[in-house]
Design an enzyme around this catalytic site. Structure first.
Site, PDB file in Angstrom:
ATOM      1  N   SER A 144       0.862  -1.182   0.000  1.00  0.00           N
ATOM      2  CA  SER A 144       0.000   0.000   0.000  1.00  0.00           C
ATOM      3  C   SER A 144       0.893   1.225   0.000  1.00  0.00           C
ATOM      4  O   SER A 144       2.025   1.174   0.519  1.00  0.00           O
ATOM      5  CB  SER A 144      -0.856  -0.008   1.277  1.00  0.00           C
ATOM      6  OG  SER A 144      -1.489   1.245   1.455  1.00  0.00           O
ATOM      7  N   TYR A 167      -1.461  -1.036  10.498  1.00  0.00           N
ATOM      8  CA  TYR A 167      -1.621  -1.291   9.065  1.00  0.00           C
ATOM      9  C   TYR A 167      -0.394  -0.824   8.285  1.00  0.00           C
ATOM     10  O   TYR A 167       0.162  -1.582   7.478  1.00  0.00           O
ATOM     11  CB  TYR A 167      -2.883  -0.592   8.547  1.00  0.00           C
ATOM     12  CG  TYR A 167      -3.175  -0.897   7.088  1.00  0.00           C
ATOM     13  CD1 TYR A 167      -3.833  -2.068   6.716  1.00  0.00           C
ATOM     14  CD2 TYR A 167      -2.785  -0.022   6.079  1.00  0.00           C
ATOM     15  CE1 TYR A 167      -4.089  -2.362   5.383  1.00  0.00           C
ATOM     16  CE2 TYR A 167      -3.040  -0.299   4.751  1.00  0.00           C
ATOM     17  CZ  TYR A 167      -3.700  -1.472   4.401  1.00  0.00           C
ATOM     18  OH  TYR A 167      -3.945  -1.759   3.076  1.00  0.00           O
TER      19      TYR A 167
HETATM   20  P1  NAP Z   1     -11.296  -6.490   1.218  1.00  0.00           P
HETATM   21  O1  NAP Z   1     -12.341  -6.211   0.212  1.00  0.00           O
HETATM   22  O2  NAP Z   1     -11.573  -6.269   2.660  1.00  0.00           O
HETATM   23  O3  NAP Z   1     -10.769  -7.977   0.982  1.00  0.00           O
HETATM   24  C1  NAP Z   1      -9.814  -8.549   1.835  1.00  0.00           C
HETATM   25  C2  NAP Z   1      -9.737 -10.018   1.555  1.00  0.00           C
HETATM   26  O4  NAP Z   1      -8.771 -10.594   2.467  1.00  0.00           O
HETATM   27  C3  NAP Z   1     -11.058 -10.754   1.819  1.00  0.00           C
HETATM   28  O5  NAP Z   1     -11.196 -11.798   0.907  1.00  0.00           O
HETATM   29  C4  NAP Z   1     -10.854 -11.302   3.210  1.00  0.00           C
HETATM   30  O6  NAP Z   1     -11.652 -12.432   3.505  1.00  0.00           O
HETATM   31  C5  NAP Z   1      -9.399 -11.688   3.107  1.00  0.00           C
HETATM   32  N1  NAP Z   1      -8.817 -11.978   4.407  1.00  0.00           N
HETATM   33  C6  NAP Z   1      -8.788 -11.215   5.528  1.00  0.00           C
HETATM   34  N2  NAP Z   1      -8.194 -11.890   6.523  1.00  0.00           N
HETATM   35  C7  NAP Z   1      -7.855 -13.101   6.032  1.00  0.00           C
HETATM   36  C8  NAP Z   1      -7.230 -14.248   6.565  1.00  0.00           C
HETATM   37  N3  NAP Z   1      -6.850 -14.323   7.853  1.00  0.00           N
HETATM   38  N4  NAP Z   1      -7.010 -15.307   5.758  1.00  0.00           N
HETATM   39  C9  NAP Z   1      -7.401 -15.271   4.475  1.00  0.00           C
HETATM   40  N5  NAP Z   1      -8.018 -14.231   3.903  1.00  0.00           N
HETATM   41  C10 NAP Z   1      -8.238 -13.162   4.687  1.00  0.00           C
HETATM   42  O7  NAP Z   1      -9.983  -5.616   0.953  1.00  0.00           O
HETATM   43  P2  NAP Z   1      -9.291  -5.092  -0.396  1.00  0.00           P
HETATM   44  O8  NAP Z   1      -9.418  -3.619  -0.396  1.00  0.00           O
HETATM   45  O9  NAP Z   1      -9.724  -5.871  -1.577  1.00  0.00           O
HETATM   46  O10 NAP Z   1      -7.759  -5.409  -0.046  1.00  0.00           O
HETATM   47  C11 NAP Z   1      -6.992  -6.397  -0.726  1.00  0.00           C
HETATM   48  C12 NAP Z   1      -5.534  -6.120  -0.429  1.00  0.00           C
HETATM   49  O11 NAP Z   1      -5.175  -4.843  -0.984  1.00  0.00           O
HETATM   50  C13 NAP Z   1      -5.207  -6.019   1.066  1.00  0.00           C
HETATM   51  O12 NAP Z   1      -3.942  -6.600   1.319  1.00  0.00           O
HETATM   52  C14 NAP Z   1      -5.156  -4.527   1.318  1.00  0.00           C
HETATM   53  O13 NAP Z   1      -4.371  -4.197   2.441  1.00  0.00           O
HETATM   54  C15 NAP Z   1      -4.572  -4.043   0.011  1.00  0.00           C
HETATM   55  N6  NAP Z   1      -4.830  -2.617  -0.291  1.00  0.00           N
HETATM   56  C16 NAP Z   1      -6.099  -2.165  -0.486  1.00  0.00           C
HETATM   57  C17 NAP Z   1      -6.298  -0.827  -0.800  1.00  0.00           C
HETATM   58  C18 NAP Z   1      -7.669  -0.249  -1.082  1.00  0.00           C
HETATM   59  O14 NAP Z   1      -7.745   0.961  -1.372  1.00  0.00           O
HETATM   60  N7  NAP Z   1      -8.734  -1.048  -1.024  1.00  0.00           N
HETATM   61  C19 NAP Z   1      -5.211   0.060  -0.876  1.00  0.00           C
HETATM   62  C20 NAP Z   1      -3.931  -0.445  -0.648  1.00  0.00           C
HETATM   63  C21 NAP Z   1      -3.755  -1.789  -0.379  1.00  0.00           C
HETATM   64  P3  NAP Z   1     -13.124 -12.285   4.222  1.00  0.00           P
HETATM   65  O15 NAP Z   1     -14.097 -11.917   3.146  1.00  0.00           O
HETATM   66  O16 NAP Z   1     -13.356 -13.652   4.786  1.00  0.00           O
HETATM   67  O17 NAP Z   1     -12.999 -11.217   5.278  1.00  0.00           O
END
Ligand code: NAP
Length: 244
Positions: A144, A167
């Site tokens: 991120s 985070y």
């Molecule tokens: P999201 O919609 O909340 O999805 C997160 C995913 O991770 C979900 O499938 C969740 O499963 C899974 N997860 C959480 N804990 C877990 C565990 N212990 N074991 C296996 N799976 C687990 O978030 P997102 O925004 O798509 O984020 C995806 C990645 O991108 C993350 O690493 C996040 O930090 C990174 N990121 C996101 C953004 C943004 O703007 N969205 C920006 C920078 C980086 P459940 O459905 O079961 O909870």
């Protein structure tokens, strides 16, 4: 050497959000996609949806904080495919009790580190023997902009107020893993990179992100499909190299 004519990709946390978008794009690129999810119902539903789009996708149970699921996933992939071409370490959490260093709840910081860093490291270690069997494997770590020390040090940065001790530190630690693993694998064909996907509207930010899932998947997918001359040990966003 695993030399199936079709490449196999594992995406963690792929039942929704950016991971789901990455799984879809890797499927469209012709890969067999292993859709990792901790919840079997959510994982099966997501895989079924992508199979409905004629993509070759199957659910693999993988919970980053349950080591037995990681061991079982690696054994299953070994038995079925003999190797793994792409690992996208996408799964991650944020936590409402996280905050600036002076006030962040310590147990929240530990929870975040346990999933985003220790869990991702555990998955990577478990999958590494399988990745070594591929001709030219790729590892992509979903970091991120909040993990950038340089950006965090800039008081004028648009996201300067997002000082989330747990985070941001978890993503900085993940970036360290990228650099060290790329060094460890420097004599191999395996490439390891970190990516900042952008500010993407997902459940993680209550859909306050300003970009789409498709935009968020673009950078990770590019790094998952890197050609032999592509970089390793780097940090990128959608536009190119990103400051550590
Ligand atoms: P999201 O919609 O909340 O999805 C997160 C995913 O991770 C979900 O499938 C969740 O499963 C899974 N997860 C959480 N804990 C877990 C565990 N212990 N074991 C296996 N799976 C687990 O978030 P997102 O925004 O798509 O984020 C995806 C990645 O991108 C993350 O690493 C996040 O930090 C990174 N990121 C996101 C953004 C943004 O703007 N969205 C920006 C920078 C980086 P459940 O459905 O079961 O909870």
């Amino acid at each position: 050497m695993h030399d199936s004519s079709r490449k196999v990709a594992l995406v963690t946390g792929a039942n929704k959000g950016i991971g789901f978008g990455i799984a879809r794009e890797l499927g469209k690129a012709g890969m067999i996609v292993l859709l990792g999810a901790r919840d079997p119902t959510l994982g099966e539903e997501a895989a079924t949806m992508l199979r409905g789009e004629k993509l070759d996708v199957c659910f693999v149970q993988l919970d980053l904080v349950r080591p037995e699921t990681i061991t079982a996933a690696a054994a299953g992939i070994e038995a079925r495919f003999g190797g793994l071409d792409v690992l996208v370490n996408n799964a991650g959490i944020a936590d409402r009790s996280d905050g600036p260093p002076g006030t962040a709840d310590l147990s929240a910081v530990r929870r975040i580190m346990e999933t985003n860093f220790h869990g991702t490291l555990a998955v990577t270690q478990a999958m590494l023997p399988l990745l070594r069997k591929a001709k030219a494997a790729r590892i992509v770590n979903l970091s991120s902009g909040l993990g950038s020390l340089e950006k965090n040090s800039d008081p004028d940065w648009a996201f300067a107020a997002f000082k989330l001790m747990g985070y941001n530190a978890s993503k900085a630690a993940l970036n360290m893993m990228t650099v060290q693993l790329a060094y460890e694998l420097r004599e191999t064909t395996i490439k390891v990179n970190s990516v900042s996907p952008g500010f993407i509207a997902t459940d993680m930010n209550e859909h306050r992100g300003t970009q789409t899932i498709e935009e968020g998947a673009a950078g990770p997918v590019r790094l998952a499909l890197l050609p032999p001359e592509g970089p390793t040990g780097g940090f990128f966003d959608q536009a190119g190299p990103y400051p550590w």
